[in-house]
Design a protein around this motif. Structure first.
Motif, mmCIF file in Angstrom:
data_model
loop_
_atom_site.group_PDB
_atom_site.id
_atom_site.type_symbol
_atom_site.label_atom_id
_atom_site.label_comp_id
_atom_site.label_asym_id
_atom_site.label_seq_id
_atom_site.Cartn_x
_atom_site.Cartn_y
_atom_site.Cartn_z
ATOM 1 N N ARG A 206 0.832 -1.209 0.000
ATOM 2 C CA ARG A 206 0.000 0.000 0.000
ATOM 3 C C ARG A 206 0.864 1.256 0.000
ATOM 4 N NH1 ARG A 206 -3.145 -2.769 3.886
ATOM 5 N NH2 ARG A 206 -2.162 -1.569 5.558
ATOM 6 N N GLY A 240 -5.383 -2.282 -7.204
ATOM 7 C CA GLY A 240 -6.215 -2.425 -6.015
ATOM 8 C C GLY A 240 -7.138 -1.232 -5.840
ATOM 9 N N LYS A 241 -7.640 -1.066 -4.622
ATOM 10 C CA LYS A 241 -8.534 0.035 -4.296
ATOM 11 C C LYS A 241 -7.915 0.902 -3.206
ATOM 12 C CE LYS A 241 -11.908 -0.915 -7.090
ATOM 13 N NZ LYS A 241 -12.262 0.000 -8.202
ATOM 14 N N LEU A 242 -7.973 2.204 -3.412
ATOM 15 C CA LEU A 242 -7.493 3.133 -2.396
ATOM 16 C C LEU A 242 -8.551 3.305 -1.317
ATOM 17 C CD1 LEU A 242 -5.935 5.837 -4.741
ATOM 18 C CD2 LEU A 242 -4.677 4.499 -3.053
ATOM 19 N N GLU A 243 -8.132 3.241 -0.072
ATOM 20 C CA GLU A 243 -9.064 3.455 1.025
ATOM 21 C C GLU A 243 -9.320 4.948 1.206
ATOM 22 O OE1 GLU A 243 -7.468 1.515 4.432
ATOM 23 O OE2 GLU A 243 -7.633 -0.502 3.562
ATOM 24 N N GLY A 272 -9.102 4.084 -11.522
ATOM 25 C CA GLY A 272 -9.437 2.681 -11.340
ATOM 26 C C GLY A 272 -9.433 2.242 -9.894
ATOM 27 N N MET A 273 -8.906 3.086 -9.010
ATOM 28 C CA MET A 273 -8.853 2.742 -7.583
ATOM 29 C C MET A 273 -9.804 3.595 -6.743
ATOM 30 S SD MET A 273 -4.733 2.175 -7.084
ATOM 31 C CE MET A 273 -4.237 3.783 -7.709
ATOM 32 N N ILE A 274 -10.675 4.371 -7.419
ATOM 33 C CA ILE A 274 -11.572 5.298 -6.730
ATOM 34 C C ILE A 274 -13.003 5.036 -7.168
ATOM 35 C CG2 ILE A 274 -12.173 7.738 -6.407
ATOM 36 C CD1 ILE A 274 -9.334 8.488 -7.010
ATOM 37 N N SER A 275 -13.951 5.221 -6.267
ATOM 38 C CA SER A 275 -15.367 5.139 -6.614
ATOM 39 C C SER A 275 -16.008 6.513 -6.476
ATOM 40 C CB SER A 275 -16.091 4.148 -5.696
ATOM 41 O OG SER A 275 -16.172 4.648 -4.371
ATOM 42 N N GLN A 278 -16.848 7.353 -2.936
ATOM 43 C CA GLN A 278 -15.733 7.875 -2.140
ATOM 44 C C GLN A 278 -15.543 9.367 -2.370
ATOM 45 O OE1 GLN A 278 -12.704 5.031 -3.494
ATOM 46 N NE2 GLN A 278 -12.434 4.387 -1.372
ATOM 47 N N TRP A 302 -15.877 4.967 -15.340
ATOM 48 C CA TRP A 302 -16.734 5.201 -14.172
ATOM 49 C C TRP A 302 -18.195 5.072 -14.574
ATOM 50 C CZ3 TRP A 302 -14.387 10.095 -11.363
ATOM 51 C CH2 TRP A 302 -13.198 9.707 -10.740
#
Length: 510
Positions: A206, A240-243, A272-275, A278, A302
């Motif tokens: 991370r 991956g996904k960023l918290e 690609g790691m953000i929604s 979020q 998106w």
């Protein structure tokens, strides 16, 4: 909490003559310090204290099953004497030395040797933790050390391993000279070496991902993210996904340097790691005022379910601001020309009006030429007509024929357009509510439908459209443009044609 540091608080608690006050004071101080390091952690007090095999605290994090046990020990010597690392280290716990007065170098070296055989456990002490929390956590993104050190703090208890004492904190808190690229690059190298040594693999990964992002943002070199698909040996790119906590720290750093990061590949990697959810959550705590590079690069990936269109308050200004993507009213929003469009992944969010005037077919047909039309709902004075196709046919020609041959003053209430991909549902455009809705619709499709069709009265200029939808989207639009009336005879017939009388709908309009 008494005193200014964890050491002060622990010392104050140990001076109490009441054993209950000692335990409560120490645990309270440690819990407060862990929460300062990592605000996202959940902490359970087990009601044990300094037990031989029962943990004092159990830590967990949202969105995952990871838990980590914390054992409080008076000093490193007691940890060594109790063979804690050998007996309890298999679950990768944290051993926390409270009183560092007896944590001499000889004991530390012995523990370091024990930890080499048990790489998952972390042994640390109050001075080391104080070293990370003594400087206030900030959102000052002027130096590469700030975002990385803030992320380091949040991962120390979650993913640290080995022996972590005060020297590590001192080494990482060295702030490079402002504007000195060489010093910044040197700091990034030191940071990479440190995280490899003192973090478990998942945490180190991370943090390495954060280093890659910060390095690109600092230097403008995005070659790592722009490798051709047929490259013989692709360089490492961590996905991956960023918290949410990671985004809260990294995104402002990237956005402040967005003009120097004019790389779709980089912003697509980040996107690609953000929604979208979020982004909505982030806007509650940090300003998100210029998201153009990020959003435009991800219009084709998106997805959202609803777009709500309204007049922009800035449209009446003598000099309108440049088109922009922001988070406005807790929703992603695009402002361009006379319009502001809000986007959401939840159809329950975002109000809409229900009194916009309906439109004539002849006014909007030029704006429907780039997407197949799957259905149209038209209201006349004596009839209501809905034309639809079940087999994917384009009903454009049928609607055009009906509107030009049936004597009635037809107004279009809604239009359904086919999406540009196979995963999305049709886009339902409602001129009365000024909304576009669909299931898992690409953000670019929603935005184009809103600005180009719902907003037909006040179309965007070429420059405005380029800034809000990107050059590639504009070029595709121009390449696909064909005057529909030239192809009317070639359009397939509709599968279903419904003619209704004037009483068929309560909301028919004149």
């Amino acid at each position: 909490m008494p005193g200014n540091t964890l050491q002060d608080a622990v010392a104050a608690a140990l001076n109490s003559s009441d054993q209950t006050d000692v335990i409560e004071g120490i645990k309270g101080a440690v819990i407060s310090e862990i929460e300062r390091l990592d605000p996202g952690v959940a902490i359970v007090d087990t009601d044990y204290f300094n037990h031989s095999y029962a943990p004092d605290l159990v830590l967990s994090w949202p969105g995952g099953k990871q838990e980590r046990e914390v054992y409080l020990r008076y000093n490193l010597r007691s940890t060594q004497a109790g063979r804690d690392v050998d007996l309890l280290g298999g679950s990768a716990p944290v051993f926390f030395s409270l009183d560092s007065r007896h944590d001499d170098d000889a004991v530390a070296e012995d523990l370091r040797g024990d930890l080499e055989d048990e790489s998952g456990a972390l042994v640390t002490n109050a001075p080391a933790i104080d070293g990370f929390t003594s400087a206030e956590q900030t959102r000052d993104t002027g130096s590469v050390s700030e975002p990385l050190l803030n992320l380091f703090r949040r991962n120390v208890v979650r993913g640290g391993r080995g022996l972590l004492i005060s020297g590590t904190a001192q080494r990482l808190q060295h702030t490079p000279t402002a504007g000195d690229v060489d010093e910044d690059i040197s700091y990034l190298t030191t940071f990479e070496e440190t995280i490899t040594q003192i973090f478990r693999p998942e945490a180190a990964t991370r943090l390495q991902r954060a280093v890659d992002i910060v390095r690109a943002a600092r230097t403008g070199n995005t070659s790592l993210f722009e490798q051709p698909d047929d490259a013989d040996e692709r360089l490492r790119v961590i996905g991956g996904k960023l918290e949410l906590d990671e985004l809260r720290i990294l995104l402002p750093y990237m956005l402040e340097r967005a003009n120097a990061l004019d790389s779709d590949a980089f912003w697509q990697y980040v996107g690609g790691m953000i929604s979208l959810k979020q982004l909505e959550q982030l806007a509650e705590t940090i300003p998100l005022e210029d998201l153009n590079h990020l959003v435009v690069a991800n219009l084709g990936t998106w997805r959202a379910t609803r777009a709500i269109m309204s007049f922009s308050p800035e449209a009446v200004e003598e000099e309108r601001p440049d088109p922009s993507w922001t988070v406005h009213a807790k929703l992603l929003a695009a402002t361009a020309g006379a319009w502001r469009v809000h986007f959401t992944t939840d159809k329950r969010k975002g109000g809409s009006r229900d009194d916009s005037p309906l439109v004539r077919w002849e006014d909007i047909w030029p704006h429907l030429s780039t997407s197949p039309v799957s259905s149209v709902d038209m209201q006349g004075i004596t009839r209501r007509v809905r034309v639809s196709a079940e087999d994917g046919s384009n009903v454009f020609a049928d609607v055009d024929t009906i509107s030009s041959t049936i004597e009635d003053d037809f107004r279009v209430r809604s239009v359904a357009l086919r999406p540009s991909d196979d995963e999305s549902s049709d886009l339902e455009l409602d001129f009365k509510t000024m909304t576009v809705e669909g299931r898992k619709v690409l953000l670019g499709d929603l935005a184009s439908a809103a600005f180009d069709v719902l907003g037909w009265r006040y179309p965007l200029s070429t420059d405005e459209r380029t800034q809000i939808l990107g050059r590639s989207a504009l070029q595709r639009q121009q390449d696909k443009f064909i005057t529909p009336r030239l192809l009317i005879e070639d359009r397939p017939a509709a599968e279903a044609l419904e003619l209704e009388g004037p009483d068929a709908s309560e909301d028919d309009e004149d």
